[in-house]
Design a protein around this motif. Structure first.
Motif, PDB file in Angstrom:
ATOM      1  N   TYR A 179       0.855  -1.179   0.000  1.00 38.84           N
ATOM      2  CA  TYR A 179       0.000   0.000   0.000  1.00 38.84           C
ATOM      3  C   TYR A 179       0.893   1.232   0.000  1.00 38.84           C
ATOM      4  CZ  TYR A 179      -3.825  -3.099   1.074  1.00 38.84           C
ATOM      5  OH  TYR A 179      -4.753  -4.086   1.018  1.00 38.84           O
ATOM      6  N   SER A 180       0.711   2.074  -0.993  1.00 35.32           N
ATOM      7  CA  SER A 180       1.488   3.306  -1.051  1.00 35.32           C
ATOM      8  C   SER A 180       0.654   4.430  -0.443  1.00 35.32           C
ATOM      9  CB  SER A 180       1.859   3.648  -2.487  1.00 35.32           C
ATOM     10  OG  SER A 180       0.693   3.910  -3.225  1.00 35.32           O
ATOM     11  N   LYS A 181       1.356   5.379   0.126  1.00 34.05           N
ATOM     12  CA  LYS A 181       0.659   6.512   0.713  1.00 34.05           C
ATOM     13  C   LYS A 181       0.071   7.372  -0.399  1.00 34.05           C
ATOM     14  CE  LYS A 181       3.303   6.933   4.913  1.00 34.05           C
ATOM     15  NZ  LYS A 181       4.103   7.809   5.759  1.00 34.05           N
ATOM     16  N   SER A 182      -0.994   8.028  -0.078  1.00 33.63           N
ATOM     17  CA  SER A 182      -1.637   8.896  -1.048  1.00 33.63           C
ATOM     18  C   SER A 182      -0.746  10.104  -1.317  1.00 33.63           C
ATOM     19  CB  SER A 182      -2.987   9.348  -0.505  1.00 33.63           C
ATOM     20  OG  SER A 182      -3.574  10.261  -1.391  1.00 33.63           O
ATOM     21  N   ARG A 183      -0.718  10.548  -2.543  1.00 31.14           N
ATOM     22  CA  ARG A 183       0.091  11.704  -2.914  1.00 31.14           C
ATOM     23  C   ARG A 183      -0.700  13.002  -2.822  1.00 31.14           C
ATOM     24  NH1 ARG A 183       3.340   9.355  -8.116  1.00 31.14           N
ATOM     25  NH2 ARG A 183       4.453   7.742  -6.986  1.00 31.14           N
ATOM     26  N   VAL A 184      -1.944  12.926  -2.461  1.00 35.74           N
ATOM     27  CA  VAL A 184      -2.791  14.117  -2.386  1.00 35.74           C
ATOM     28  C   VAL A 184      -2.262  15.124  -1.361  1.00 35.74           C
ATOM     29  CG1 VAL A 184      -5.119  14.936  -1.836  1.00 35.74           C
ATOM     30  CG2 VAL A 184      -4.816  12.912  -3.257  1.00 35.74           C
ATOM     31  N   PRO A 185      -1.861  14.715  -0.145  1.00 34.44           N
ATOM     32  CA  PRO A 185      -1.345  15.722   0.787  1.00 34.44           C
ATOM     33  C   PRO A 185      -0.094  16.431   0.268  1.00 34.44           C
ATOM     34  CG  PRO A 185      -1.869  13.718   1.984  1.00 34.44           C
ATOM     35  CD  PRO A 185      -2.010  13.420   0.518  1.00 34.44           C
ATOM     36  N   PHE A 186       0.769  15.706  -0.434  1.00 36.71           N
ATOM     37  CA  PHE A 186       1.968  16.324  -0.996  1.00 36.71           C
ATOM     38  C   PHE A 186       1.603  17.359  -2.050  1.00 36.71           C
ATOM     39  CE2 PHE A 186       5.267  16.325  -4.313  1.00 36.71           C
ATOM     40  CZ  PHE A 186       6.304  16.876  -3.575  1.00 36.71           C
ATOM     41  N   PHE A 187       0.670  17.000  -2.938  1.00 40.13           N
ATOM     42  CA  PHE A 187       0.252  17.943  -3.964  1.00 40.13           C
ATOM     43  C   PHE A 187      -0.481  19.124  -3.350  1.00 40.13           C
ATOM     44  CE2 PHE A 187       0.396  14.159  -6.935  1.00 40.13           C
ATOM     45  CZ  PHE A 187       1.559  14.564  -7.544  1.00 40.13           C
ATOM     46  N   ALA A 188      -1.260  18.893  -2.301  1.00 37.83           N
ATOM     47  CA  ALA A 188      -1.944  19.995  -1.620  1.00 37.83           C
ATOM     48  C   ALA A 188      -0.926  20.937  -0.983  1.00 37.83           C
ATOM     49  CB  ALA A 188      -2.903  19.446  -0.560  1.00 37.83           C
ATOM     50  N   CYS A 234       2.205  21.389  -1.975  1.00 35.69           N
ATOM     51  CA  CYS A 234       2.879  22.111  -3.068  1.00 35.69           C
ATOM     52  C   CYS A 234       1.995  23.232  -3.615  1.00 35.69           C
ATOM     53  CB  CYS A 234       3.254  21.154  -4.194  1.00 35.69           C
ATOM     54  SG  CYS A 234       4.601  20.042  -3.755  1.00 35.69           S
ATOM     55  N   ALA A 235       0.712  22.942  -3.805  1.00 35.29           N
ATOM     56  CA  ALA A 235      -0.206  23.960  -4.314  1.00 35.29           C
ATOM     57  C   ALA A 235      -0.352  25.101  -3.313  1.00 35.29           C
ATOM     58  CB  ALA A 235      -1.571  23.337  -4.607  1.00 35.29           C
ATOM     59  N   THR A 236      -0.425  24.760  -2.025  1.00 27.95           N
ATOM     60  CA  THR A 236      -0.541  25.796  -0.996  1.00 27.95           C
ATOM     61  C   THR A 236       0.700  26.674  -0.969  1.00 27.95           C
ATOM     62  OG1 THR A 236      -1.923  24.317   0.329  1.00 27.95           O
ATOM     63  CG2 THR A 236      -0.936  26.199   1.468  1.00 27.95           C
ATOM     64  N   LEU A 237       1.877  26.064  -1.038  1.00 27.76           N
ATOM     65  CA  LEU A 237       3.113  26.843  -1.052  1.00 27.76           C
ATOM     66  C   LEU A 237       3.189  27.742  -2.284  1.00 27.76           C
ATOM     67  CD1 LEU A 237       5.742  24.263   0.221  1.00 27.76           C
ATOM     68  CD2 LEU A 237       4.858  26.266   1.411  1.00 27.76           C
ATOM     69  N   MET A 238       2.751  27.233  -3.420  1.00 25.98           N
ATOM     70  CA  MET A 238       2.779  28.035  -4.637  1.00 25.98           C
ATOM     71  C   MET A 238       1.825  29.222  -4.524  1.00 25.98           C
ATOM     72  SD  MET A 238       2.098  26.937  -8.594  1.00 25.98           S
ATOM     73  CE  MET A 238       3.291  25.640  -8.501  1.00 25.98           C
ATOM     74  N   ILE A 239       0.631  28.975  -4.010  1.00 27.62           N
ATOM     75  CA  ILE A 239      -0.343  30.054  -3.861  1.00 27.62           C
ATOM     76  C   ILE A 239       0.158  31.088  -2.862  1.00 27.62           C
ATOM     77  CG2 ILE A 239      -2.658  30.574  -2.996  1.00 27.62           C
ATOM     78  CD1 ILE A 239      -3.548  27.912  -4.284  1.00 27.62           C
ATOM     79  N   LEU A 240       0.717  30.627  -1.739  1.00 27.70           N
ATOM     80  CA  LEU A 240       1.235  31.559  -0.744  1.00 27.70           C
ATOM     81  C   LEU A 240       2.389  32.389  -1.298  1.00 27.70           C
ATOM     82  CD1 LEU A 240       1.138  29.464   2.545  1.00 27.70           C
ATOM     83  CD2 LEU A 240      -0.336  31.374   1.894  1.00 27.70           C
TER      84      LEU A 240
END
Length: 146
Positions: A47-56, A58-64
């Motif tokens: 079972y691999s961890k979901s990549r959604v938190p990582f992408f979230a 990254c998106a948050t850092l980009m927006i900030l």
């Protein structure tokens, strides 16, 4: 017509591989005893961890970062406009000072002529009262009063 459809269906299918008989599965010694009574034929998927938190993240850092750049740019632009306005005020004040200095020089030049027009004459031997000592000082004693 069904013979034609069957022929085209066979031609459309990929070539079938000959079926071979697999060797029978056997348990590895000691393997079933370690895991319990269950015999695993196929390994369970990892079972691999979901990549959604990582992408979230990254998106948050980009927006900030974009918001920070926007705020910085706006602040610098406002400072630039304020600086230009203040430089204009400084230039206007410098012009006003120059004009007033020119008026003062003109008044100093015209002072003797205006005094003569009023009937004033220059004093030949001016007399003054020294406020420090209370003595009457003549124009010839100016340098001796300390």
């Amino acid at each position: 017509m069904s013979a034609v459809n069957a022929a085209t269906a066979r031609a459309a299918r990929p070539a079938e591989l000959p079926r071979t008989r697999r060797a029978p599965l056997t348990a590895i010694s000691g393997g079933a005893a370690r895991r319990g009574s269950r015999l695993d034929i196929v390994r369970a998927p990892l079972y691999s961890k979901s990549r959604v938190p990582f992408f979230a993240l990254c998106a948050t850092l980009m927006i900030l970062s974009l918001v920070a750049v926007l705020v910085l740019n706006t602040t610098l632009a406002r400072g630039s406009y304020e600086m230009a306005h203040l430089q204009g005020e400084v230039a206007q004040t410098a012009q006003d000072v120059q004009g007033l200095q020119e008026d003062l020089r003109a008044a100093e030049r015209d002072l003797p002529a205006k005094a003569r027009d009023l009937g004033m004459v220059p004093a030949e031997n001016p007399t003054m009262v020294s406020l420090r000592t209370g003595k009457v000082v003549t124009g010839t004693d100016e340098g001796t009063d300390e």
